[in-house]
Write an enzyme that holds these catalytic residues in place. Structure first.
Site, PDB file in Angstrom:
ATOM      1  N   LYS A 204       0.852  -1.206   0.000  1.00  0.00           N
ATOM      2  CA  LYS A 204       0.000   0.000   0.000  1.00  0.00           C
ATOM      3  C   LYS A 204       0.876   1.240   0.000  1.00  0.00           C
ATOM      4  O   LYS A 204       2.034   1.202   0.462  1.00  0.00           O
ATOM      5  CB  LYS A 204      -0.975   0.018   1.190  1.00  0.00           C
ATOM      6  CG  LYS A 204      -0.321  -0.013   2.586  1.00  0.00           C
ATOM      7  CD  LYS A 204       0.061   1.344   3.142  1.00  0.00           C
ATOM      8  CE  LYS A 204       0.714   1.257   4.513  1.00  0.00           C
ATOM      9  NZ  LYS A 204       1.557   2.388   4.868  1.00  0.00           N
TER      10      LYS A 204
ATOM     11  N   PRO B 187       9.855  -4.354   0.132  1.00  0.00           N
ATOM     12  CA  PRO B 187      10.905  -4.112   1.137  1.00  0.00           C
ATOM     13  C   PRO B 187      10.318  -3.836   2.520  1.00  0.00           C
ATOM     14  O   PRO B 187       9.229  -3.279   2.623  1.00  0.00           O
ATOM     15  CB  PRO B 187      11.644  -2.885   0.587  1.00  0.00           C
ATOM     16  CG  PRO B 187      10.735  -2.252  -0.392  1.00  0.00           C
ATOM     17  CD  PRO B 187       9.804  -3.312  -0.894  1.00  0.00           C
TER      18      PRO B 187
ATOM     19  N   ALA C 271       9.623   0.130   5.226  1.00  0.00           N
ATOM     20  CA  ALA C 271       9.483   0.999   4.060  1.00  0.00           C
ATOM     21  C   ALA C 271       8.227   1.859   4.125  1.00  0.00           C
ATOM     22  O   ALA C 271       8.107   2.834   3.384  1.00  0.00           O
ATOM     23  CB  ALA C 271       9.455   0.149   2.797  1.00  0.00           C
ATOM     24  N   GLY C 272       7.234   1.474   4.971  1.00  0.00           N
ATOM     25  CA  GLY C 272       5.951   2.186   4.980  1.00  0.00           C
ATOM     26  C   GLY C 272       5.033   1.688   3.877  1.00  0.00           C
ATOM     27  O   GLY C 272       4.048   2.328   3.529  1.00  0.00           O
ATOM     28  N   LEU C 273       5.370   0.502   3.328  1.00  0.00           N
ATOM     29  CA  LEU C 273       4.577  -0.068   2.232  1.00  0.00           C
ATOM     30  C   LEU C 273       3.625  -1.161   2.733  1.00  0.00           C
ATOM     31  O   LEU C 273       2.949  -1.812   1.931  1.00  0.00           O
ATOM     32  CB  LEU C 273       5.511  -0.648   1.160  1.00  0.00           C
ATOM     33  CG  LEU C 273       6.322   0.392   0.382  1.00  0.00           C
ATOM     34  CD1 LEU C 273       7.496  -0.263  -0.345  1.00  0.00           C
ATOM     35  CD2 LEU C 273       5.431   1.132  -0.622  1.00  0.00           C
TER      36      LEU C 273
ATOM     37  N   GLY D 132       4.236  -4.077   4.070  1.00  0.00           N
ATOM     38  CA  GLY D 132       4.637  -5.430   3.669  1.00  0.00           C
ATOM     39  C   GLY D 132       4.182  -6.514   4.642  1.00  0.00           C
ATOM     40  O   GLY D 132       3.500  -7.461   4.237  1.00  0.00           O
ATOM     41  N   GLY D 133       4.517  -6.353   5.920  1.00  0.00           N
ATOM     42  CA  GLY D 133       4.139  -7.347   6.931  1.00  0.00           C
ATOM     43  C   GLY D 133       2.627  -7.427   7.079  1.00  0.00           C
ATOM     44  O   GLY D 133       2.052  -8.521   7.187  1.00  0.00           O
ATOM     45  N   SER D 134       1.978  -6.270   7.047  1.00  0.00           N
ATOM     46  CA  SER D 134       0.514  -6.226   7.197  1.00  0.00           C
ATOM     47  C   SER D 134      -0.168  -6.925   6.029  1.00  0.00           C
ATOM     48  O   SER D 134      -1.167  -7.620   6.209  1.00  0.00           O
ATOM     49  CB  SER D 134       0.015  -4.779   7.235  1.00  0.00           C
ATOM     50  OG  SER D 134       0.686  -4.065   8.235  1.00  0.00           O
TER      51      SER D 134
ATOM     52  N   ASP E  13      -2.606  -1.654  10.047  1.00  0.00           N
ATOM     53  CA  ASP E  13      -2.794  -1.554   8.592  1.00  0.00           C
ATOM     54  C   ASP E  13      -3.392  -2.817   7.978  1.00  0.00           C
ATOM     55  O   ASP E  13      -3.666  -2.848   6.775  1.00  0.00           O
ATOM     56  CB  ASP E  13      -1.442  -1.283   7.901  1.00  0.00           C
ATOM     57  CG  ASP E  13      -0.936   0.124   8.172  1.00  0.00           C
ATOM     58  OD1 ASP E  13      -1.753   0.986   8.548  1.00  0.00           O
ATOM     59  OD2 ASP E  13       0.273   0.356   8.008  1.00  0.00           O
TER      60      ASP E  13
HETATM   61  O1  C5P Z   1      -0.326  -1.432  14.873  1.00  0.00           O
HETATM   62  P1  C5P Z   1       1.105  -1.567  14.508  1.00  0.00           P
HETATM   63  O2  C5P Z   1       1.755  -2.775  15.130  1.00  0.00           O
HETATM   64  O3  C5P Z   1       1.336  -1.470  13.031  1.00  0.00           O
HETATM   65  O4  C5P Z   1       1.845  -0.289  15.139  1.00  0.00           O
HETATM   66  C1  C5P Z   1       3.231  -0.234  15.355  1.00  0.00           C
HETATM   67  C2  C5P Z   1       3.541   0.898  16.328  1.00  0.00           C
HETATM   68  O5  C5P Z   1       3.322   2.157  15.665  1.00  0.00           O
HETATM   69  C3  C5P Z   1       2.665   0.944  17.561  1.00  0.00           C
HETATM   70  O6  C5P Z   1       3.197   0.162  18.591  1.00  0.00           O
HETATM   71  C4  C5P Z   1       2.657   2.421  17.913  1.00  0.00           C
HETATM   72  O7  C5P Z   1       3.837   2.790  18.595  1.00  0.00           O
HETATM   73  C5  C5P Z   1       2.726   3.106  16.555  1.00  0.00           C
HETATM   74  N1  C5P Z   1       1.385   3.474  16.029  1.00  0.00           N
HETATM   75  C6  C5P Z   1       0.713   4.559  16.594  1.00  0.00           C
HETATM   76  N2  C5P Z   1      -0.504   4.913  16.093  1.00  0.00           N
HETATM   77  C7  C5P Z   1      -1.049   4.263  15.045  1.00  0.00           C
HETATM   78  C8  C5P Z   1      -0.378   3.154  14.454  1.00  0.00           C
HETATM   79  C9  C5P Z   1       0.843   2.804  14.981  1.00  0.00           C
HETATM   80  O8  C5P Z   1       1.210   5.187  17.541  1.00  0.00           O
HETATM   81  N3  C5P Z   1      -2.219   4.657  14.559  1.00  0.00           N
END
Ligand code: C5P
Length: 286
Positions: free
Chosen positions: A11, A96, A99-101, A103-105, A138
Site C-alpha cells: 500500500k 521491502p 518501508a511504509g509499504l 509489507g508485513g501487514s 494496517d
Molecule cells: O499497529 P502496529 O503494530 O502497526 O503499530 C506499530 C507501532 O506504531 C505501535 O506500537 C505504535 O507505537 C505506533 N502506532 C501509533 N498509532 C497508530 C499506528 C501505529 O502510535 N495509529
C-alpha cells in the site's frame, strides 16, 4: 496436503495525518491509502501433519510468532476453531521492509483472506477485518484493498474511488529507515506545519483526476524523516527532474513513491535511481 496461493499487495499513503495521541499509546490518524501491484506471494500448505512452520525468501525477516503472517494464522484458527492439521507458510518477499509499504501487514491480510476463502468464508468480511485489526493497524486496509480513508489507529475504513489505472508509480527504497514508534514520538514533539487536505484528495479520486491526486499527496511524517535523513529531499528532486506529477514518502517511511502519466519518464527515473544505488519498483494502482 492442500496448497493455497495468495498475492499480498503493498500500500501507499496518498495522505497521512496524525491527529492526537490516545490513552492506549496509539495515535488517531487520517490516511487515504491505495493498494499497488508490488506484491509478496504467499503459499500456504495445509494438512502437512507436521505442526507449524514459516519460511521467507529474505533472511532478515523473523520466521516465528513475531511475523504478522504467523500471528494472522494464529488468530484465524483461534476464531474459527478449525484444526489445519499442520500448516506451513512460505513468503516470497518482494515488498521491502521498514518501508511504509505495509509489507508485513499485507502478508497477514493475505493469510487471513486465503484461509477464510479455503474454509468457505466461515468468517464474514466484517469479522475478518476485526481479526486483522488485532494483528496490526494496517491489516484491515490490506484485507479490503483498493482505496480507502483509514481512521482511528488505521482500522476504521471508508471505501473510496481507486486511483485511475493508467498511471505508473515508481517506488524507491533508500537504505536508511527509522522505526515507526520513534517517528510517532518525534512527531509528538514537533509542530506539524503542513497537513493533508483530505476532502480535496477524496474529490480528486472521485473525479479520477491524476493531476489533482498528485497535487494533494501529503504525509506529516515526511519532514520528520527528512530531519534525520535529508537525503529524502535529494531523492524527491530526482523524481521531479524526471517529470513526476507528485512525489511523497509513504507511511512512516522510508520508501518514496512518485506518480507518472508516462511510462518512459517513469523508466528513465528508475535508471537514474538505480545508477545511484537505490532499490526501485515500477508499480500500478490495483
Ligand atoms: O499497529 P502496529 O503494530 O502497526 O503499530 C506499530 C507501532 O506504531 C505501535 O506500537 C505504535 O507505537 C505506533 N502506532 C501509533 N498509532 C497508530 C499506528 C501505529 O502510535 N495509529
Amino acid at each position: 496436503m492442500i496448497t493455497l496461493k495468495e498475492p499480498a499487495f503493498a500500500k501507499i499513503n496518498l495522505t497521512l495525518d496524525v491527529l492526537s495521541k490516545r490513552a492506549d499509546g496509539y495515535h488517531d490518524i487520517q490516511s487515504i491509502m491505495q493498494s499497488v501491484s508490488l506484491c509478496d506471494e504467499i503459499t500456504i500448505i495445509l494438512q502437512t501433519g507436521k505442526g507449524w512452520s514459516l519460511e521467507c525468501s529474505k533472511p532478515d525477516i523473523p520466521c516465528d510468532s513475531r511475523n504478522l503472517a504467523w500471528k494472522a494464522a494464529v488468530v484465524f484458527f483461534e476464531a474459527t476453531g478449525v484444526d489445519p492439521e499442520g500448516i506451513s507458510v512460505y513468503i516470497d518477499k518482494k515488498i521491502p521492509s521498514q518501508a511504509g509499504l505495509g509489507g508485513g501487514s499485507s502478508d497477514a491480510a493475505a493469510v487471513l483472506l486465503c484461509l477464510n476463502r479455503h474454509y468457505k468464508n466461515r468468517l464474514s468480511q466484517e469479522a475478518l477485518l476485526e481479526l486483522g485489526a488485532k494483528v496490526g493497524s494496517d491489516v484491515p486496509f490490506c484485507i479490503q484493498q483498493g482505496a480507502a480513508m483509514a481512521e482511528g489507529r488505521g482500522e476504521k475504513l471508508r471505501k473510496l474511488s481507486k486511483m485511475p489505472g493508467d498511471c505508473w508509480i515508481v517506488i524507491c527504497k533508500p537504505s536508511f529507515s527509522a522505526s515507526t514508534p520513534v517517528l510517532y514520538r518525534m512527531l509528538d514533539e514537533s509542530v506539524i506545519r503542513e497537513r493533508p487536505r483530505q476532502t480535496d484528495m477524496e474529490r480528486a479520486l472521485q473525479e479520477g483526476n491524476l493531476l489533482k491526486i498528485a497535487e494533494h499527496i501529503c504525509n506529516v511524517f515526511e519532514p520528520v524523516m527528512a530531519s534525520i535523513y535529508p537525503e529524502v529531499y535529494d531523492i524527491k528532486a530526482l523524481y521531479h527532474k524526471n517529470g513526476a506529477l507528485g512525489v511523497q514518502m509513504t507511511g512512516s517511511g522510508s520508501a518514496i513513491f512518485g506518480i507518472f502519466d508516462s511510462r518512459t519518464k517513469a523508466e528513465s527515473l528508475i535508471t537514474e535511481l538505480n545508477s545511484n544505488g537505490y532499490l526501485t519498483f515500477l508499480s500500478k494502482p490495483v
